[in-house]
Design a protein around this motif. Sequence first.
Motif, PDB file in Angstrom:
ATOM      1  N   ILE A 145       0.845  -1.195   0.000  1.00 15.69           N
ATOM      2  CA  ILE A 145       0.000   0.000   0.000  1.00 15.69           C
ATOM      3  C   ILE A 145       0.881   1.246   0.000  1.00 15.69           C
ATOM      4  CG2 ILE A 145      -1.890  -1.192   1.176  1.00 15.69           C
ATOM      5  CD1 ILE A 145      -1.112   0.367   3.740  1.00 15.69           C
ATOM      6  N   PRO A 146       0.339   2.391  -0.435  1.00 17.30           N
ATOM      7  CA  PRO A 146       1.126   3.634  -0.395  1.00 17.30           C
ATOM      8  C   PRO A 146       1.621   3.913   1.023  1.00 17.30           C
ATOM      9  CG  PRO A 146      -0.872   3.955  -1.678  1.00 17.30           C
ATOM     10  CD  PRO A 146      -0.996   2.608  -1.012  1.00 17.30           C
ATOM     11  N   VAL A 147       2.826   4.491   1.099  1.00 18.07           N
ATOM     12  CA  VAL A 147       3.480   4.659   2.397  1.00 18.07           C
ATOM     13  C   VAL A 147       2.709   5.513   3.392  1.00 18.07           C
ATOM     14  CG1 VAL A 147       5.799   4.191   1.558  1.00 18.07           C
ATOM     15  CG2 VAL A 147       4.950   6.548   1.540  1.00 18.07           C
ATOM     16  N   ASP A 148       1.918   6.454   2.916  1.00 18.51           N
ATOM     17  CA  ASP A 148       1.171   7.311   3.839  1.00 18.51           C
ATOM     18  C   ASP A 148      -0.227   6.781   4.152  1.00 18.51           C
ATOM     19  OD1 ASP A 148       3.300   9.072   3.986  1.00 18.51           O
ATOM     20  OD2 ASP A 148       2.500  10.431   2.460  1.00 18.51           O
ATOM     21  N   ALA A 149      -0.590   5.670   3.540  1.00 20.08           N
ATOM     22  CA  ALA A 149      -1.936   5.119   3.720  1.00 20.08           C
ATOM     23  C   ALA A 149      -1.980   4.149   4.901  1.00 20.08           C
ATOM     24  CB  ALA A 149      -2.377   4.411   2.447  1.00 20.08           C
ATOM     25  N   GLU A 150      -3.188   3.876   5.336  1.00 24.28           N
ATOM     26  CA  GLU A 150      -3.411   2.900   6.402  1.00 24.28           C
ATOM     27  C   GLU A 150      -4.245   1.749   5.836  1.00 24.28           C
ATOM     28  OE1 GLU A 150      -5.395   2.656  10.857  1.00 24.28           O
ATOM     29  OE2 GLU A 150      -4.903   4.624  10.023  1.00 24.28           O
ATOM     30  N   LEU A 151      -3.817   0.551   6.122  1.00 27.06           N
ATOM     31  CA  LEU A 151      -4.512  -0.640   5.641  1.00 27.06           C
ATOM     32  C   LEU A 151      -5.869  -0.768   6.315  1.00 27.06           C
ATOM     33  CD1 LEU A 151      -4.102  -3.204   3.841  1.00 27.06           C
ATOM     34  CD2 LEU A 151      -3.330  -4.351   5.911  1.00 27.06           C
ATOM     35  N   ASP A 152      -6.895  -1.033   5.542  1.00 27.81           N
ATOM     36  CA  ASP A 152      -8.240  -1.280   6.071  1.00 27.81           C
ATOM     37  C   ASP A 152      -8.333  -2.776   6.371  1.00 27.81           C
ATOM     38  OD1 ASP A 152     -11.003  -1.889   6.359  1.00 27.81           O
ATOM     39  OD2 ASP A 152     -11.542  -0.137   5.140  1.00 27.81           O
ATOM     40  N   LEU A 153      -8.232  -3.124   7.628  1.00 27.66           N
ATOM     41  CA  LEU A 153      -8.208  -4.535   8.029  1.00 27.66           C
ATOM     42  C   LEU A 153      -9.515  -5.251   7.718  1.00 27.66           C
ATOM     43  CD1 LEU A 153      -6.230  -4.278  11.388  1.00 27.66           C
ATOM     44  CD2 LEU A 153      -5.379  -5.064   9.171  1.00 27.66           C
ATOM     45  N   LYS A 154     -10.644  -4.569   7.869  1.00 25.52           N
ATOM     46  CA  LYS A 154     -11.936  -5.197   7.577  1.00 25.52           C
ATOM     47  C   LYS A 154     -12.065  -5.494   6.084  1.00 25.52           C
ATOM     48  CE  LYS A 154     -14.498  -3.381  11.484  1.00 25.52           C
ATOM     49  NZ  LYS A 154     -15.612  -2.568  11.947  1.00 25.52           N
ATOM     50  N   LYS A 155     -11.713  -4.526   5.261  1.00 28.28           N
ATOM     51  CA  LYS A 155     -11.761  -4.694   3.810  1.00 28.28           C
ATOM     52  C   LYS A 155     -10.819  -5.825   3.378  1.00 28.28           C
ATOM     53  CE  LYS A 155     -11.703  -0.662   1.656  1.00 28.28           C
ATOM     54  NZ  LYS A 155     -11.216   0.538   0.934  1.00 28.28           N
ATOM     55  N   THR A 156      -9.648  -5.857   3.997  1.00 30.27           N
ATOM     56  CA  THR A 156      -8.646  -6.871   3.656  1.00 30.27           C
ATOM     57  C   THR A 156      -9.113  -8.264   4.085  1.00 30.27           C
ATOM     58  OG1 THR A 156      -6.902  -5.211   3.869  1.00 30.27           O
ATOM     59  CG2 THR A 156      -6.216  -7.518   3.919  1.00 30.27           C
TER      60      THR A 156
END
Length: 157
Positions: free
Chosen positions: A63-74
């Motif tokens: 993911i882009p370095v400034d983004a946060e992973l959406d754990l629910k979506k993942t």
Amino acid sequence: MIKTNVMRMLDKAGIAYDTKEYTVDEQDLSGSHAADMLGVDHGSVFKTLVLKGDKTSYFVCCIPVDAELDLKKTAKLTGDKKVEMISVKDLQSVTGYIRGGCSPVGMKKQFPTWIDASAENYTDIVVSAGIRGQQIVIAPQELAVFIRGNFASLTLN
């Protein structure tokens, strides 16, 4: 510049890439810092995250370095009820890489991999070359084909 295993693998496969180097700050191993040091658009620099699902075991998200992973979506994407990042202490034993030098290319095992769909907005993206301070610049489609990755929306909006 050190020729990394990532570079050797891409060379052997005939995949075009460029390299970029930056001075490592052990106090700030973030991808944002790397993007600043390289002087490139933060959206084009992708960090490699390794997770474990409650049903699917290990997998990788870029993911882009400034983004946060959406754990629910993942979790929904992987077919898990719950996913979580693996601990930093387990990173090297699972992937062969250390924090700040984890690449989606050349892990000990080829894990299922997803690349955030925003990568498709760029001609080239930047990912770790497998060691701290070195990055590869590669076409996102070429990377996806090589690592058998898929594009998907992975981040919090």
